[in-house]
Write a protein that holds these residues in place. Structure first.
Motif, PDB file in Angstrom:
ATOM      1  N   LEU A  28      46.233   0.553  17.144  1.00 18.02           N
ATOM      2  CA  LEU A  28      45.566   1.178  18.289  1.00 18.02           C
ATOM      3  C   LEU A  28      46.527   1.698  19.336  1.00 18.02           C
ATOM      4  O   LEU A  28      46.254   2.693  20.000  1.00 18.02           O
ATOM      5  N   ASP A  29      47.662   1.012  19.519  1.00 11.62           N
ATOM      6  CA  ASP A  29      48.577   1.391  20.592  1.00 11.62           C
ATOM      7  C   ASP A  29      49.956   0.815  20.316  1.00 11.62           C
ATOM      8  O   ASP A  29      50.087  -0.215  19.653  1.00 11.62           O
ATOM      9  N   VAL A  30      50.961   1.512  20.833  1.00 11.91           N
ATOM     10  CA  VAL A  30      52.348   1.049  20.766  1.00 11.91           C
ATOM     11  C   VAL A  30      52.895   1.107  22.181  1.00 11.91           C
ATOM     12  O   VAL A  30      52.889   2.164  22.806  1.00 11.91           O
ATOM     13  N   ARG A  31      53.327  -0.029  22.684  1.00 14.93           N
ATOM     14  CA  ARG A  31      53.888  -0.110  24.037  1.00 14.93           C
ATOM     15  C   ARG A  31      55.286  -0.702  23.947  1.00 14.93           C
ATOM     16  O   ARG A  31      55.628  -1.328  22.966  1.00 14.93           O
ATOM     17  N   THR A  32      56.063  -0.522  25.012  1.00 16.54           N
ATOM     18  CA  THR A  32      57.375  -1.147  25.093  1.00 16.54           C
ATOM     19  C   THR A  32      57.393  -2.070  26.304  1.00 16.54           C
ATOM     20  O   THR A  32      57.037  -1.651  27.409  1.00 16.54           O
ATOM     21  N   GLU A  33      57.772  -3.322  26.073  1.00 16.72           N
ATOM     22  CA  GLU A  33      57.901  -4.272  27.180  1.00 16.72           C
ATOM     23  C   GLU A  33      59.124  -3.902  28.007  1.00 16.72           C
ATOM     24  O   GLU A  33      60.225  -3.793  27.459  1.00 16.72           O
ATOM     25  N   THR A  46      39.848  -5.418  10.180  1.00 14.48           N
ATOM     26  CA  THR A  46      38.706  -4.770   9.520  1.00 14.48           C
ATOM     27  C   THR A  46      37.367  -5.329   9.982  1.00 14.48           C
ATOM     28  O   THR A  46      36.331  -4.693   9.777  1.00 14.48           O
ATOM     29  N   SER A  47      37.372  -6.486  10.630  1.00  8.86           N
ATOM     30  CA  SER A  47      36.137  -7.055  11.187  1.00  8.86           C
ATOM     31  C   SER A  47      35.824  -6.477  12.569  1.00  8.86           C
ATOM     32  O   SER A  47      34.810  -6.821  13.167  1.00  8.86           O
ATOM     33  N   GLY A  48      36.726  -5.643  13.082  1.00  8.98           N
ATOM     34  CA  GLY A  48      36.529  -5.050  14.398  1.00  8.98           C
ATOM     35  C   GLY A  48      37.110  -5.862  15.536  1.00  8.98           C
ATOM     36  O   GLY A  48      37.014  -5.463  16.690  1.00  8.98           O
TER      37      GLY A  48
END
Length: 83
Positions: A28-33, A46-48
């Motif tokens: 969903l997202d890629v962030r950098t600390e 896959t279960s949400g």
């Protein structure tokens, strides 16, 4: 670097891989600390349900930088569905 230290590092890596769980998820997202330069990957299984964020190696290391760049490339190419 002595062979003992190298062998110990390899042994630790193998143990870590053996303990890892494998699952299918959507990135969903890629962030950098900012504090550690590690990449933080946000995943939905896959279960949400949201998985615990996965942290990469430090971005100032070759392995960490490669993981972060690969995740960002997947997001940019559309291989990952938008949220």
């Amino acid at each position: 670097m002595s062979l003992y230290v190298l062998g110990d590092t390899v042994g630790q890596d193998i143990a870590r891989l053996d303990a890892a769980k494998q699952f299918t998820a959507t990135l969903l997202d890629v962030r950098t600390e900012a504090s550690s330069t590690r990449g933080v990957l946000v995943l939905r299984n896959t279960s949400g349900e949201l998985e615990q964020p996965i942290r990469t190696d430090r971005g100032d290391s070759e392995a960490g930088r490669a993981m972060i760049e690969r995740a960002r490339a997947l997001m940019a190419t559309g291989c990952v569905p938008p949220q």
